[in-house]
Scaffold this active site. Structure first.
Site, mmCIF file in Angstrom:
data_model
loop_
_atom_site.group_PDB
_atom_site.id
_atom_site.type_symbol
_atom_site.label_atom_id
_atom_site.label_comp_id
_atom_site.label_asym_id
_atom_site.label_seq_id
_atom_site.Cartn_x
_atom_site.Cartn_y
_atom_site.Cartn_z
ATOM 1 N N CYS A 106 1.263 -1.431 0.168
ATOM 2 C CA CYS A 106 0.280 0.071 0.085
ATOM 3 C C CYS A 106 0.952 1.716 -0.042
ATOM 4 C CB CYS A 106 -1.260 -0.225 1.036
ATOM 5 S SG CYS A 106 -2.080 1.041 1.185
ATOM 6 N N ARG A 140 -12.046 6.557 -1.167
ATOM 7 C CA ARG A 140 -11.633 5.656 -0.147
ATOM 8 C C ARG A 140 -12.201 4.143 -1.363
ATOM 9 N NH1 ARG A 140 -7.916 7.283 3.265
ATOM 10 N NH2 ARG A 140 -7.157 5.262 3.398
ATOM 11 N N HIS A 202 -3.390 -5.260 2.412
ATOM 12 C CA HIS A 202 -3.128 -6.135 4.001
ATOM 13 C C HIS A 202 -3.600 -7.267 3.984
ATOM 14 C CE1 HIS A 202 -2.067 -1.311 3.755
ATOM 15 N NE2 HIS A 202 -3.244 -1.251 3.953
HETATM 16 N N1 GLN Z 1 -1.902 6.912 2.333
HETATM 17 C C1 GLN Z 1 -2.397 5.861 1.270
HETATM 18 C C2 GLN Z 1 -3.734 5.870 0.863
HETATM 19 O O1 GLN Z 1 -4.504 6.314 1.928
HETATM 20 C C3 GLN Z 1 -1.824 4.500 2.085
HETATM 21 C C4 GLN Z 1 -2.458 3.740 2.633
HETATM 22 C C5 GLN Z 1 -2.205 2.634 3.254
HETATM 23 O O2 GLN Z 1 -1.460 2.449 3.091
HETATM 24 N N2 GLN Z 1 -3.776 1.407 3.366
HETATM 25 O O3 GLN Z 1 -4.467 6.036 -0.693
#
Ligand code: GLN
Length: 254
Positions: A106, A140, A202
């Site tokens: 990520c 998101r 993740h």
């Molecule tokens: N900050 C980054 C995003 O939201 C990575 C998020 C994460 O590592 N889960 O795209």
């Protein structure tokens, strides 16, 4: 300050594999530290010694590492590691070109790309090890994911605002069977160049997908010993059960 821990196998050691976890304080969310625990424990179970180095910004970098892991982080955490990443970047790039296995999740996946333009308009330059470019969005991409890879279906959980596009010719980590993946549109998930894997998964990823751990460890063991990887037979009923259930839930019977 970086810390180092040695984990020896129960019997005689077949060699020492040095595993560097990049920025465990700033870049380890949604259980990403579990990837390092999974790698270290599996290295031991295969009969090798795991030397686990937790690399913090500003510490001397272990350019003799055989295996690297980096996790996810908030946009703010990514900004906090930028200076160190710029300093160690050329070393990471030459290690990647030399075939060192690396798993970047990520936030670190985004920083291994060309650049990350955050939702607040900040431009975070990347290392360019993976030919990907990321742009933050208001929406998101969150939820469970299943990806078809060369090791079979891999499961995990994604939560990112960054939408990532692969450069022409950049190989993905896999094809999305369920979830968003890189951008929710083109069906690609993650990126892979030589032995460097970047992915949004993740979970943490590796405990549920031990075949990915073994692929990384195999290359690391060869690099560490100069000989072939000598795995111990291993069965993973819990991981197989967890992954199988997730695959069935997300994409039906296979
Ligand atoms: N900050 C980054 C995003 O939201 C990575 C998020 C994460 O590592 N889960 O795209």
């Amino acid at each position: 300050m970086s810390t180092t821990e040695l984990l020896a196998p129960d019997g005689p050691s077949k060699g020492t594999i040095t595993l560097v976890h990049l920025y465990p304080r700033e870049m380890s969310i949604y259980g990403d530290r579990g990837n390092t625990h999974a790698l270290a424990s599996r290295i031991r179970r295969h009969g090798y010694t795991a030397e686990v180095v937790l690399h913090d910004p500003g510490s001397p970098f272990r350019d003799d590492a055989h295996l690297l892991m980096g996790g996810g982080g908030q946009d703010s955490g990514q900004a906090r590691v930028e200076a160190d990443l710029e300093a160690v970047g050329p070393t990471l790039a030459s290690m990647a070109a030399d075939g060192v296995p690396m798993l970047m999740i990520c936030g670190m996946y985004q920083l291994f790309g060309n650049s990350f333009h955050t939702v607040t308009g900040q431009e975070l330059p990347g290392l360019g090890i993976l030919d990907v470019t990321t742009r933050g969005n208001d929406k998101r991409m969150v939820g469970p994911v299943c990806v078809e890879t060369e090791w079979g279906p891999v499961v995990g959980y994604e939560n990112h605002s960054g939408s990532t596009v692969l450069g022409e010719g950049q190989q993905p980590f896999g094809r999305v069977l369920a979830g968003y993946g890189n951008n929710g549109e083109d069906g690609t998930e993650g990126a892979r160049t030589r032995n460097v894997i970047g992915t949004y998964l993740h979970g943490p990823l590796l405990p549920a997908n031990p075949m990915v751990s073994d692929a990384l460890i195999a290359v690391a063991a060869e690099r560490a010993t100069g000989g072939p990887f000598e795995p111990e037979p291993m069965s993973d009923p819990l991981a197989d059960e967890a992954r199988g259930r997730q695959v069935r839930r997300l994409v039906g019977t296979r």
